[in-house]
Design a protein around this motif. Sequence first.
Motif, PDB file in Angstrom:
ATOM      1  N   GLY A  16      58.862  64.481 -12.565  1.00  0.00           N
ATOM      2  CA  GLY A  16      58.251  63.417 -13.372  1.00  0.00           C
ATOM      3  C   GLY A  16      58.404  62.054 -12.760  1.00  0.00           C
ATOM      4  O   GLY A  16      57.610  61.155 -13.023  1.00  0.00           O
ATOM      5  N   GLN A  18      58.144  58.087 -15.575  1.00  0.00           N
ATOM      6  CA  GLN A  18      57.393  59.300 -15.892  1.00  0.00           C
ATOM      7  C   GLN A  18      56.155  58.875 -16.668  1.00  0.00           C
ATOM      8  O   GLN A  18      56.221  57.994 -17.530  1.00  0.00           O
ATOM      9  N   TRP A  19      55.042  59.495 -16.402  1.00  0.00           N
ATOM     10  CA  TRP A  19      53.748  59.006 -16.895  1.00  0.00           C
ATOM     11  C   TRP A  19      53.663  58.847 -18.413  1.00  0.00           C
ATOM     12  O   TRP A  19      53.000  57.936 -18.921  1.00  0.00           O
ATOM     13  N   ASN A  20      54.371  59.712 -19.165  1.00  0.00           N
ATOM     14  CA  ASN A  20      54.236  59.667 -20.620  1.00  0.00           C
ATOM     15  C   ASN A  20      55.530  59.273 -21.315  1.00  0.00           C
ATOM     16  O   ASN A  20      55.711  59.554 -22.503  1.00  0.00           O
ATOM     17  N   CYS A  21      56.445  58.618 -20.592  1.00  0.00           N
ATOM     18  CA  CYS A  21      57.762  58.323 -21.165  1.00  0.00           C
ATOM     19  C   CYS A  21      57.942  56.824 -21.382  1.00  0.00           C
ATOM     20  O   CYS A  21      57.692  56.021 -20.480  1.00  0.00           O
ATOM     21  N   GLY A  22      58.418  56.480 -22.560  1.00  0.00           N
ATOM     22  CA  GLY A  22      58.686  55.087 -22.892  1.00  0.00           C
ATOM     23  C   GLY A  22      60.163  54.792 -23.035  1.00  0.00           C
ATOM     24  O   GLY A  22      60.551  53.887 -23.776  1.00  0.00           O
ATOM     25  N   CYS A  79      62.119  53.906 -17.827  1.00  0.00           N
ATOM     26  CA  CYS A  79      60.704  53.943 -17.466  1.00  0.00           C
ATOM     27  C   CYS A  79      60.035  52.604 -17.745  1.00  0.00           C
ATOM     28  O   CYS A  79      59.224  52.123 -16.940  1.00  0.00           O
ATOM     29  N   ASN A  80      60.361  51.986 -18.883  1.00  0.00           N
ATOM     30  CA  ASN A  80      59.778  50.688 -19.186  1.00  0.00           C
ATOM     31  C   ASN A  80      60.247  49.615 -18.216  1.00  0.00           C
ATOM     32  O   ASN A  80      59.466  48.748 -17.804  1.00  0.00           O
ATOM     33  N   ARG A 116      58.279  50.159 -15.008  1.00  0.00           N
ATOM     34  CA  ARG A 116      56.893  49.687 -15.116  1.00  0.00           C
ATOM     35  C   ARG A 116      56.817  48.169 -15.022  1.00  0.00           C
ATOM     36  O   ARG A 116      55.862  47.615 -14.477  1.00  0.00           O
ATOM     37  N   ASN A 145      64.683  60.533 -15.113  1.00  0.00           N
ATOM     38  CA  ASN A 145      64.263  59.179 -15.475  1.00  0.00           C
ATOM     39  C   ASN A 145      65.161  58.536 -16.530  1.00  0.00           C
ATOM     40  O   ASN A 145      65.172  57.307 -16.672  1.00  0.00           O
TER      41      ASN A 145
END
Length: 298
Positions: free
Chosen positions: A14, A18-22, A26-27, A30, A267
């Motif tokens: 991932g 990871q593409w679908n993780c908040g 991950c934030n 980003r 992650n």
Amino acid sequence: MTFRAHVLGAAAGGGLPQWNCGCKNCNLARAGDISAQSQSSVAFSGNGADWAIVNASPDIREQLARATALHPTGLRKSPIQSVLLTNGDIDHVAGLLTLREQQAFTLFATAEIQQVIADNPIFNALNPDFVSRKAIVLDEPFELVSGITARLIAVPGKVPLYLEGETVQTDLVGEQTVGVELEASGKRAFYIPGCAAMPDDLKARIEGANMVMFDGTLWQDDEMLRAGLSQKTGKRMGHISMSGADGSIAAFDGVKVDQKIFVHMNNTNPVLRPGSTEKALAEQAGWIVAQDGMEFEI
């Protein structure tokens, strides 16, 4: 000759983010507040010119673009001589499909992992005129790439998620999860990105190594449960955690290794945040937390 390791990807499946993780990590990634990390893969060279990749992650195209030592040296000519798989996990085999572009290399794995690849017809995209598949017997030496002799060693683990049945044994010892011992120029290194426990025989084998890259998936066993992201513990996923009395930091205490490097971080793992208490504790115990692009001389 120089025995080198280049971290192509430091994260677990991932990546980070990871593409679908908040989640927090991950934030932060980003937003550019912490470094993003791609999925697990390391390249090794015994002479600086010829390279082997251990595990072909789904991110391998971008990883190779960033690694100048692995750039093509001519038309359809790559310094990559071989790819070795340590298990059949998606984050370790999906990148093989990117390597289908009429490039000659040898694909090494145990017979069990080779069978997993053979059973999926999508991997027929790897033209046998260019890609030779070789099944490796545990503990038998073989030339991984020019200048490097390797041995595959069984470590506790489990079958890939997509092969799980109703009952899952997470500490299997056999051909489904392996580490690799590498020797070159009188030096000895290990790459073990997935491992469920540290039995005494594995400790004894690692003793005195010049470098060990080891499973750093989670900081604590229930990390993903606490984060509200999964119902699975690290043990259920087949990974030993870093912290705790039965964790890898404690298991390596007293084991003589020149360089200890955590790889394959999930992650959610707080060691991915510079300045975190957890990263400081890992470093105090003598560990380096890998990041994409790191190079090590062994």
